[in-house]
Motif scaffolding. Structure first.
Motif, PDB file in Angstrom:
ATOM      1  N   VAL A   1     106.133  53.308  10.655  1.00  0.00           N
ATOM      2  CA  VAL A   1     107.355  53.303  10.792  1.00  0.00           C
ATOM      3  C   VAL A   1     108.098  54.286   9.907  1.00  0.00           C
ATOM      4  O   VAL A   1     107.635  54.672   8.815  1.00  0.00           O
ATOM      5  CB  VAL A   1     107.654  51.858  10.263  1.00  0.00           C
TER       6      VAL A   1
ATOM      7  N   ASP B   1     109.453  53.503  15.405  1.00  0.00           N
ATOM      8  CA  ASP B   1     108.088  53.774  15.436  1.00  0.00           C
ATOM      9  C   ASP B   1     107.784  55.151  15.572  1.00  0.00           C
ATOM     10  O   ASP B   1     108.234  56.099  16.395  1.00  0.00           O
ATOM     11  CB  ASP B   1     107.592  52.879  16.927  1.00  0.00           C
TER      12      ASP B   1
ATOM     13  N   ILE C   1     113.228  50.213  16.228  1.00  0.00           N
ATOM     14  CA  ILE C   1     112.657  48.975  16.002  1.00  0.00           C
ATOM     15  C   ILE C   1     113.887  48.053  15.382  1.00  0.00           C
ATOM     16  O   ILE C   1     113.965  46.795  15.764  1.00  0.00           O
ATOM     17  CB  ILE C   1     111.552  49.174  14.755  1.00  0.00           C
TER      18      ILE C   1
END
Length: 213
Positions: A85, A104, A111
């Motif tokens: 991430v 992501d 996200i």
């Protein structure tokens, strides 16, 4: 009968002199970097507390030097792990409206995204983004890496300490409430996710960048 003790709390939720261990413990338990000492007399406790307050600026300078030494150990990552991430923040003004998000790295899918908050700084947004990612991945039971391009924010997370010069006010209550919650989360949770410095030179802008430079 044990002799009475006085406890000087130099750094804690509240500082001052406390006459019981229970009161002292309330101020230091779970507080990162808490400092305290017991004394046989109130006079000794008062003198120690006064000397500490007088030397506060010196202590602050020493802490800044300590952080600078820690900072030299943070280098851009050499390997890009796609199962990860990446986070970034944007601040329109200084201070100004702050927002942050997590992406992501492989799919570029958003996200999480925190909508703009008034009267904040970019560093605060970067810090919150990392902790938000940690909490999100912790809930999923995933220990994948988190990339950030902010050395300052990475240090704040690792040290569990936010060193902002921005004063708290009614205008920035929202962002500071989130900072308080983030610090509490760091104190109460363990994580194994590597927090890595994004290698902008080799990889270009971090995917979570808002493109407003």
């Amino acid at each position: 009968m044990p002799s009475k003790k006085y406890y000087s709390v130099f750094k804690g939720r509240n500082t001052g002199i406390f006459t019981s261990w229970e009161e002292c413990e309330e101020q230091i338990k779970g507080f990162s970097g808490a400092l305290y000492k017991s004394f046989k007399t109130r006079e000794e406790a008062e003198v120690a507390l006064e000397l500490t307050e007088q030397n506060f600026m010196i202590s602050t300078e020493q802490e800044e030097v300590k952080q600078q030494k820690t900072k030299t150990k943070i280098f851009p990552a050499k390997e890009l792990i796609m199962d990860s991430v990446c986070v970034d923040a944007s601040c329109l003004g200084n201070p100004g409206y702050v927002e942050y998000r997590g992406i992501d790295t492989a799919t570029r899918k958003v996200i999480f995204h925190k909508s703009p908050m008034p009267n904040g700084t970019n560093n605060l947004g970067e810090f919150l983004a990392i902790v938000h990612a940690l909490a999100h991945l912790n809930n999923q039971g995933r220990d994948i890496p988190i990339y950030s391009d902010s050395e300052t924010a990475i240090l704040w997370v690792k040290n569990k300490n936010v060193r902002t010069k921005l004063n708290r006010s009614t205008d920035n209550e929202e962002i500071f409430n989130l900072v308080d919650r983030a610090l509490k989360w760091l104190e109460n949770n363990e994580y194994s996710n590597p927090i890595l410095k994004w290698n902008t030179v080799s990889w270009g802008e971090i995917p979570a960048d808002f493109g407003r430079k």
